[in-house]
Enzyme design. Sequence first.
Site, PDB file in Angstrom:
ATOM      1  N   TYR A   1       0.481 -75.250  24.527  1.00  0.00           N
ATOM      2  CA  TYR A   1       0.977 -75.344  25.708  1.00  0.00           C
ATOM      3  C   TYR A   1       0.501 -74.776  26.835  1.00  0.00           C
ATOM      4  O   TYR A   1       1.022 -74.209  28.171  1.00  0.00           O
ATOM      5  CB  TYR A   1       1.707 -74.056  25.712  1.00  0.00           C
ATOM      6  CG  TYR A   1       3.290 -74.096  24.317  1.00  0.00           C
ATOM      7  CD1 TYR A   1       2.510 -74.543  23.029  1.00  0.00           C
ATOM      8  CD2 TYR A   1       4.120 -73.622  24.388  1.00  0.00           C
ATOM      9  CE1 TYR A   1       3.387 -74.649  21.461  1.00  0.00           C
ATOM     10  CE2 TYR A   1       5.181 -74.005  23.474  1.00  0.00           C
ATOM     11  CZ  TYR A   1       5.107 -74.444  22.332  1.00  0.00           C
ATOM     12  OH  TYR A   1       5.942 -74.864  21.058  1.00  0.00           O
TER      13      TYR A   1
ATOM     14  N   ASP B   1      -1.625 -78.162   7.742  1.00  0.00           N
ATOM     15  CA  ASP B   1      -0.743 -78.741   6.670  1.00  0.00           C
ATOM     16  C   ASP B   1      -0.865 -78.409   4.617  1.00  0.00           C
ATOM     17  O   ASP B   1       0.191 -78.069   4.571  1.00  0.00           O
ATOM     18  CB  ASP B   1      -0.845 -80.723   6.636  1.00  0.00           C
ATOM     19  CG  ASP B   1      -2.962 -81.085   6.283  1.00  0.00           C
ATOM     20  OD1 ASP B   1      -3.181 -79.973   6.573  1.00  0.00           O
ATOM     21  OD2 ASP B   1      -2.440 -81.926   6.066  1.00  0.00           O
TER      22      ASP B   1
ATOM     23  N   ASP C   1       4.171 -71.659  16.055  1.00  0.00           N
ATOM     24  CA  ASP C   1       5.422 -72.348  16.289  1.00  0.00           C
ATOM     25  C   ASP C   1       5.799 -73.168  15.156  1.00  0.00           C
ATOM     26  O   ASP C   1       7.078 -72.966  15.081  1.00  0.00           O
ATOM     27  CB  ASP C   1       5.123 -73.394  17.705  1.00  0.00           C
ATOM     28  CG  ASP C   1       7.239 -73.927  17.815  1.00  0.00           C
ATOM     29  OD1 ASP C   1       7.197 -73.334  17.904  1.00  0.00           O
ATOM     30  OD2 ASP C   1       7.230 -74.922  18.638  1.00  0.00           O
TER      31      ASP C   1
ATOM     32  N   LYS D   1      -6.962 -77.002  12.404  1.00  0.00           N
ATOM     33  CA  LYS D   1      -6.840 -78.193  11.738  1.00  0.00           C
ATOM     34  C   LYS D   1      -8.033 -79.228  12.294  1.00  0.00           C
ATOM     35  O   LYS D   1      -8.403 -80.134  12.901  1.00  0.00           O
ATOM     36  CB  LYS D   1      -5.734 -79.528  12.631  1.00  0.00           C
ATOM     37  CG  LYS D   1      -5.264 -80.477  11.905  1.00  0.00           C
ATOM     38  CD  LYS D   1      -5.074 -80.478  10.550  1.00  0.00           C
ATOM     39  CE  LYS D   1      -4.492 -81.789   9.859  1.00  0.00           C
ATOM     40  NZ  LYS D   1      -4.711 -82.646   8.642  1.00  0.00           N
TER      41      LYS D   1
ATOM     42  N   ASP E   1       8.900 -71.406  12.412  1.00  0.00           N
ATOM     43  CA  ASP E   1      10.068 -71.375  11.900  1.00  0.00           C
ATOM     44  C   ASP E   1      10.104 -72.106  10.747  1.00  0.00           C
ATOM     45  O   ASP E   1      11.655 -71.457   9.839  1.00  0.00           O
ATOM     46  CB  ASP E   1      10.530 -73.114  12.728  1.00  0.00           C
ATOM     47  CG  ASP E   1      11.017 -73.123  13.593  1.00  0.00           C
ATOM     48  OD1 ASP E   1      11.205 -71.422  14.350  1.00  0.00           O
ATOM     49  OD2 ASP E   1      11.776 -74.263  14.184  1.00  0.00           O
TER      50      ASP E   1
HETATM   51  C1  IPM Z   1       9.756 -70.446  20.171  1.00  0.00           C
HETATM   52  C2  IPM Z   1      10.760 -71.745  20.518  1.00  0.00           C
HETATM   53  C3  IPM Z   1       9.819 -72.147  21.748  1.00  0.00           C
HETATM   54  C4  IPM Z   1       8.580 -72.003  21.648  1.00  0.00           C
HETATM   55  C5  IPM Z   1      10.831 -72.943  22.560  1.00  0.00           C
HETATM   56  C6  IPM Z   1      12.202 -72.887  22.804  1.00  0.00           C
HETATM   57  C7  IPM Z   1       9.656 -73.871  24.103  1.00  0.00           C
HETATM   58  O1  IPM Z   1      10.699 -73.347  19.928  1.00  0.00           O
HETATM   59  O2  IPM Z   1       9.756 -69.673  20.659  1.00  0.00           O
HETATM   60  O3  IPM Z   1       9.529 -70.561  19.034  1.00  0.00           O
HETATM   61  O4  IPM Z   1       8.364 -73.283  21.535  1.00  0.00           O
HETATM   62  O5  IPM Z   1       7.585 -71.128  22.149  1.00  0.00           O
HETATM   63 MG    MG Z   2       9.760 -72.292  17.964  1.00  0.00          MG
END
Ligand code: IPM
Ligand code: MG
Length: 358
Positions: free
Chosen positions: A138, A222, A246, A189, A250
Amino acid sequence: MRRYKIAAIPGDGIGKEVVPAGVSVLNVLTQRCGDFALDFESFDWGSDYWRRHGKMMPDDGLAVLKPFDAIYFGAVGDQNIPDHITLWGLRLKICQGFDQYANVRPTRLMNGVPGPLAKARPGDLDWVIVRENSEGEYAGHGGRAHQGHPEEVGTETAIYTRAGVTRIMRFAFRLAQSRPRKLLTVVTKSNAQRHGMVLWDEIAAEVAKEFPDVTHDKWLVDAVTTRMVLNPKSLDTIVATNLHADILSDLAAALSGSMGIAPTANLNPDRNYPSMFEPIHGSAFDIAGKGIANPIGTFWSGAMMLEHLGERAAAAKLMSAIELVLAKGEVMGRDLGGTASTAEVAQAVCDAIHAANI
Ligand code: IPM
Ligand code: MG
């Protein structure tokens, strides 16, 4: 009376529903506690602002936010504007501009919430993912050349600096040390990514020496996904790069029952700038405007904000109220198999805050 200035930025989609719900719950909480106040100021920045002004926030937006004690954020993302414009124009601008280099994402399988793991019980899944939040994939490094031609190329360069990796590693070891199990899993990784990820491994080994009481292990990203699913109990604190974490966060949110309850803190641990607190779920335009978004992730993020401000008792009270509502199971959002609206969940949490025993 202790007072804190909080910038509320609902942003887009369901952010406009969950942040006001969060503000109302926090106001009930501060009245109940009685010894501190949160002075909220709301900003209408986001995609609608972009449609009017051609930018996601004013040019001096960061200067406007700088004097606040914290930022309470909703989401960005709009069906009609490319994601990289909305994200880099507001959320990532704040994260990068305020050097919020530690992104902390707790996940817990709570009583009353059915998770998808058949064998996992509350207590088996209680993690904090520490996401490096300022560099890696990022960092914004890269470019496009030969645009529109067959030989067009796009590059996306991940940046890892010794300073950046060392500070997040120290943060993660310290956080692991503060938790009962004192257990940190360093995720990289480095088998395939043989430069930056090897630097991560080396720095992890160096920093580990400063924390002899923390047990740590090293896993490939992974492989750690399978460990999260098959042996959640073996994990506690996890540190990973911006993109790896990230993705892992999730998965963690889904394993704990729903994206709707997962919180985030974007911290500037040095406290030179305000830190930012937000639910993890995003703008979710498929359900936006219907009043059915689950506000629990925003409430939990509010509890993290109170922790950061030093209001530990209030944060614990809010978490107890959230846990009580979930464990009772009477007022559950649709993502958790219930029928409750955003407002009904907020009301249930407010009622729980008033309950005498918490
Ligand atoms: C998160 C989101 C963000 C990220 C996106 C929306 C840019 O997926 O907060 O995890 O990847 O940072
Ligand atoms: Mg995210």
